[in-house]
Motif scaffolding. Structure first.
Motif, mmCIF file in Angstrom:
data_model
loop_
_atom_site.group_PDB
_atom_site.id
_atom_site.type_symbol
_atom_site.label_atom_id
_atom_site.label_comp_id
_atom_site.label_asym_id
_atom_site.label_seq_id
_atom_site.Cartn_x
_atom_site.Cartn_y
_atom_site.Cartn_z
ATOM 1 N N LEU A 53 0.829 -1.218 0.000
ATOM 2 C CA LEU A 53 0.000 0.000 0.000
ATOM 3 C C LEU A 53 0.855 1.257 0.000
ATOM 4 C CD1 LEU A 53 -2.830 -0.967 2.535
ATOM 5 C CD2 LEU A 53 -2.920 -0.980 0.039
ATOM 6 N N VAL A 54 1.888 1.264 0.842
ATOM 7 C CA VAL A 54 2.760 2.451 0.937
ATOM 8 C C VAL A 54 3.490 2.679 -0.381
ATOM 9 C CG1 VAL A 54 4.816 3.402 2.068
ATOM 10 C CG2 VAL A 54 3.041 2.283 3.433
ATOM 11 N N SER A 55 3.893 1.586 -1.037
ATOM 12 C CA SER A 55 4.661 1.723 -2.281
ATOM 13 C C SER A 55 3.870 2.406 -3.385
ATOM 14 C CB SER A 55 5.136 0.343 -2.756
ATOM 15 O OG SER A 55 4.052 -0.423 -3.265
ATOM 16 N N SER B 169 6.312 1.151 -7.215
ATOM 17 C CA SER B 169 5.180 0.326 -6.808
ATOM 18 C C SER B 169 5.610 -1.137 -6.773
ATOM 19 C CB SER B 169 4.026 0.502 -7.791
ATOM 20 O OG SER B 169 3.053 -0.495 -7.603
ATOM 21 N N LEU B 170 5.304 -1.828 -5.678
ATOM 22 C CA LEU B 170 5.690 -3.231 -5.545
ATOM 23 C C LEU B 170 4.978 -4.111 -6.566
ATOM 24 C CD1 LEU B 170 5.962 -3.810 -1.685
ATOM 25 C CD2 LEU B 170 7.793 -3.724 -3.374
ATOM 26 N N VAL B 171 3.777 -3.737 -6.965
ATOM 27 C CA VAL B 171 3.069 -4.511 -7.978
ATOM 28 C C VAL B 171 3.820 -4.441 -9.304
ATOM 29 C CG1 VAL B 171 0.988 -4.593 -9.401
ATOM 30 C CG2 VAL B 171 0.797 -4.374 -6.928
ATOM 31 N N GLU C 252 -2.736 3.388 -14.830
ATOM 32 C CA GLU C 252 -2.096 3.577 -13.526
ATOM 33 C C GLU C 252 -3.113 3.381 -12.400
ATOM 34 O OE1 GLU C 252 1.031 4.020 -12.626
ATOM 35 O OE2 GLU C 252 1.722 3.898 -14.704
ATOM 36 N N ARG C 253 -4.346 3.842 -12.631
ATOM 37 C CA ARG C 253 -5.395 3.647 -11.625
ATOM 38 C C ARG C 253 -5.748 2.161 -11.506
ATOM 39 N NH1 ARG C 253 -7.477 8.676 -13.719
ATOM 40 N NH2 ARG C 253 -9.022 7.628 -15.034
ATOM 41 N N ILE D 102 -3.634 -0.256 -11.914
ATOM 42 C CA ILE D 102 -2.534 -0.842 -11.150
ATOM 43 C C ILE D 102 -2.773 -0.619 -9.653
ATOM 44 C CG2 ILE D 102 -0.068 -0.640 -10.608
ATOM 45 C CD1 ILE D 102 0.465 -0.096 -13.529
ATOM 46 N N THR D 103 -3.304 0.563 -9.310
ATOM 47 C CA THR D 103 -3.602 0.866 -7.911
ATOM 48 C C THR D 103 -4.661 -0.102 -7.368
ATOM 49 O OG1 THR D 103 -3.072 3.212 -8.207
ATOM 50 C CG2 THR D 103 -4.451 2.629 -6.316
ATOM 51 N N ILE D 104 -5.704 -0.351 -8.158
ATOM 52 C CA ILE D 104 -6.741 -1.295 -7.735
ATOM 53 C C ILE D 104 -6.149 -2.686 -7.549
ATOM 54 C CG2 ILE D 104 -8.877 -2.462 -8.453
ATOM 55 C CD1 ILE D 104 -9.654 0.141 -9.890
ATOM 56 N N SER D 105 -5.285 -3.083 -8.477
ATOM 57 C CA SER D 105 -4.625 -4.384 -8.370
ATOM 58 C C SER D 105 -3.763 -4.453 -7.115
ATOM 59 C CB SER D 105 -3.765 -4.633 -9.613
ATOM 60 O OG SER D 105 -3.125 -5.876 -9.536
ATOM 61 N N SER D 106 -3.136 -3.346 -6.761
ATOM 62 C CA SER D 106 -2.314 -3.290 -5.547
ATOM 63 C C SER D 106 -3.161 -3.524 -4.304
ATOM 64 C CB SER D 106 -1.609 -1.941 -5.437
ATOM 65 O OG SER D 106 -0.694 -1.757 -6.484
ATOM 66 N N TYR D 107 -4.372 -2.998 -4.303
ATOM 67 C CA TYR D 107 -5.282 -3.216 -3.172
ATOM 68 C C TYR D 107 -5.629 -4.708 -3.047
ATOM 69 C CZ TYR D 107 -5.981 1.859 -3.075
ATOM 70 O OH TYR D 107 -5.797 3.217 -2.985
ATOM 71 N N ILE D 108 -5.805 -5.376 -4.191
ATOM 72 C CA ILE D 108 -6.109 -6.810 -4.160
ATOM 73 C C ILE D 108 -4.921 -7.592 -3.604
ATOM 74 C CG2 ILE D 108 -6.717 -8.827 -5.543
ATOM 75 C CD1 ILE D 108 -8.055 -6.939 -7.544
ATOM 76 N N VAL D 109 -3.714 -7.239 -4.053
ATOM 77 C CA VAL D 109 -2.503 -7.908 -3.568
ATOM 78 C C VAL D 109 -2.324 -7.669 -2.073
ATOM 79 C CG1 VAL D 109 0.017 -7.979 -3.712
ATOM 80 C CG2 VAL D 109 -1.335 -7.839 -5.805
ATOM 81 N N ALA D 110 -2.512 -6.426 -1.639
ATOM 82 C CA ALA D 110 -2.390 -6.101 -0.215
ATOM 83 C C ALA D 110 -3.424 -6.881 0.591
ATOM 84 C CB ALA D 110 -2.565 -4.599 0.003
#
Length: 240
Positions: A113-115, A121-123, A152-153, A155-163
């Motif tokens: 999330l922080v990344s 971005s870790l994703v 990019e947005r 990717i952010t949603i995907s990051s939430y799923i990974v987190a």
């Protein structure tokens, strides 16, 4: 006729060897030691824990040396093993093991999330890195369709799923430790429970987490196709 046959292992063979090595040294061998050799007639509770921990620690250090670079996940795994060993040998309450088991994936989830608020971005580093994705081609296709910011947005949603997958793992880790580790620390029964917890962690914790990670991947690749008009396979780098 060319008889020059390369003896260099293929990328697939290396991946299979790495997976089997991880499975053997981090799960199978420690579980066998803890569940079969922790009795007083064999190694005893304390020495069985020491011997069981030698294998994942040794494999982790060997992998770091072999790769020639520091891998954050490998370091985190080694630290986790050291903490498990320390807590067990000091005969601290099982609650500490449960907290430690929950803390590791929780830290990874927070890091994801922080990344998102940084340039790394870790994703992108883990899923959409340059070894997997042909970024110049993808960037050009997104730009041609005026969808760069929209992707990019996504990717952010995907990051939430990974987190979320890491946070789910954190909760499951804690519950599993609380349910299984019920004996007095330092006893043979406790060592056997530690082995049982390690064995069950993969099917109980990894499978739900992997499902969510695959969902994040599928979402990204679907959006990649929708926003570029091209199949996502066209942006995958070919294996060397």
């Amino acid at each position: 006729m060319n008889n020059d046959v390369s003896t260099k292992p293929s990328k697939k063979q290396s991946q299979n060897g790495g997976f089997l090595g991880n499975l053997a040294f981090n799960i199978v061998i420690p579980v066998l030691i803890l569940t079969n050799l922790s009795g007083e007639d064999y190694l005893g509770p304390a020495w069985s824990v020491v011997c069981a921990l030698i294998f994942p620690i040794g494999f982790g250090l060997w992998d770091l040396k072999k790769s020639g670079k520091v891998n954050g996940y490998s370091v985190l795994g080694i630290v986790s093993v050291f903490l498990t060993g320390g807590i067990t040998l000091l005969k601290l309450p099982a609650e500490y093991i449960a907290i430690k088991e929950a803390a590791i994936p929780a830290i990874l989830g927070i890091a994801v999330l922080v990344s998102q608020y940084t340039h790394k971005s870790l994703v992108k580093l883990l899923i959409l890195n340059d070894n997997v994705i042909d970024w110049p081609a993808l960037s050009q296709a997104l730009e041609n369709n005026d969808n760069t910011k929209l992707f990019e947005r996504k990717i952010t949603i995907s990051s939430y799923i990974v987190a979320a997958s890491f946070f789910l793992s954190s909760v499951l880790n804690y519950v599993l430790a609380k349910v299984i580790l019920v004996s007095e620390p330092g006893t043979t029964a406790y060592a056997e429970e530690l082995g049982r917890m390690t064995a069950l962690s993969y099917p109980i914790i990894m499978i739900p987490s992997l499902i969510m990670l695959f969902a994040a991947l599928a979402y990204l690749f679907t959006q990649m196709k929708r926003l570029t008009g091209e199949d996502f396979f066209s942006f995958l780098r070919e294996e060397s």
